[in-house]
Design a protein around this motif. Structure first.
Motif, PDB file in Angstrom:
ATOM      1  N   LYS A  76       0.768  -1.259   0.156  1.00  0.00           N
ATOM      2  CA  LYS A  76       0.077   0.034  -0.159  1.00  0.00           C
ATOM      3  C   LYS A  76       0.739   1.174   0.086  1.00  0.00           C
ATOM      4  CE  LYS A  76      -3.755  -2.594   0.574  1.00  0.00           C
ATOM      5  NZ  LYS A  76      -4.143  -2.896  -0.602  1.00  0.00           N
ATOM      6  N   GLN A  77       0.501   2.256  -1.054  1.00  0.00           N
ATOM      7  CA  GLN A  77       1.338   3.597  -0.875  1.00  0.00           C
ATOM      8  C   GLN A  77       1.193   4.238   0.386  1.00  0.00           C
ATOM      9  OE1 GLN A  77       0.574   6.004  -4.133  1.00  0.00           O
ATOM     10  NE2 GLN A  77       1.641   7.629  -3.307  1.00  0.00           N
ATOM     11  N   ILE A  78       2.087   4.574   0.977  1.00  0.00           N
ATOM     12  CA  ILE A  78       2.249   5.831   2.065  1.00  0.00           C
ATOM     13  C   ILE A  78       2.805   7.051   1.933  1.00  0.00           C
ATOM     14  CG2 ILE A  78       1.882   3.562   3.783  1.00  0.00           C
ATOM     15  CD1 ILE A  78       4.927   3.797   4.066  1.00  0.00           C
ATOM     16  N   GLN A  79       2.285   8.053   2.862  1.00  0.00           N
ATOM     17  CA  GLN A  79       2.991   9.187   2.736  1.00  0.00           C
ATOM     18  C   GLN A  79       4.277   9.335   3.413  1.00  0.00           C
ATOM     19  OE1 GLN A  79       1.256  11.539   0.878  1.00  0.00           O
ATOM     20  NE2 GLN A  79       0.289   9.701   0.369  1.00  0.00           N
ATOM     21  N   SER A  85      10.158   0.514   4.509  1.00  0.00           N
ATOM     22  CA  SER A  85       9.311   0.814   3.441  1.00  0.00           C
ATOM     23  C   SER A  85      10.157   0.848   2.121  1.00  0.00           C
ATOM     24  CB  SER A  85       8.487   2.105   3.696  1.00  0.00           C
ATOM     25  OG  SER A  85       9.243   3.131   4.160  1.00  0.00           O
ATOM     26  N   TRP A 127       5.923   2.979  -0.454  1.00  0.00           N
ATOM     27  CA  TRP A 127       4.933   1.923  -0.236  1.00  0.00           C
ATOM     28  C   TRP A 127       5.427   1.204   1.193  1.00  0.00           C
ATOM     29  CZ3 TRP A 127       6.870   3.186  -4.961  1.00  0.00           C
ATOM     30  CH2 TRP A 127       6.148   3.635  -5.972  1.00  0.00           C
ATOM     31  N   ALA A 128       4.466   0.718   1.802  1.00  0.00           N
ATOM     32  CA  ALA A 128       4.755  -0.035   3.149  1.00  0.00           C
ATOM     33  C   ALA A 128       4.966  -1.488   2.683  1.00  0.00           C
ATOM     34  CB  ALA A 128       3.336   0.117   4.094  1.00  0.00           C
TER      35      ALA A 128
END
Length: 129
Positions: A76-79, A85, A127-128
């Motif tokens: 999943k994309q993360i900020q 990551s 991404w995580a």
């Protein structure tokens, strides 16, 4: 999985285009953590830097190809980066200055021919894992 242990084991072999380069290292790290292999179709598909850049160009840039692989893997994309990551770092306008990287908790680690190097650079997408 512990990143530093994985990194030490992974860099025991040389970096090879299409086998263990900066972007395939991200997929290998994700697989080591129980994710699907999002780069399965890219493994062995290129053997030179020129061939690698031709494949990247077909997708757009490094962010696009790593994003595709991360989606297939289920990452999943993360900020904000967290330990382990994955990201594409570098210059958003220059595909030749973009690299796949793994966050070690302090800096981005990029797999090059002779092992990982720590780089301080702006992440373009994260991404995580």
């Amino acid at each position: 999985m512990n990143f530093l242990e994985w990194k030490s084991s992974y860099e025991a072999s040389p970096g090879v285009y299409g086998v263990s380069d900066c972007c395939l290292a991200l997929a290998d790290w994700a697989v080591a953590n129980g994710y699907e292999d999002g780069a399965e179709d890219l493994r062995g598909a290129y053997q030179t830097e020129a061939q690698m850049y031709a494949i990247i160009a077909a997708y757009g840039d490094v962010v696009d190809i790593v994003g595709r692989c991360a989606t297939i893997a289920g990452c999943k994309q993360i900020q904000r980066q967290t330990l382990g990551s994955i990201a594409v770092i570098g210059n958003p306008q220059n595909v030749y200055r973009q690299w796949g990287a793994i966050w070690d908790g302090a800096r981005w680690q990029v797999r090059l021919k002779d092992g990982f190097v720590a780089i301080s650079a702006r992440p373009l997408k994260i991404w995580a894992v």
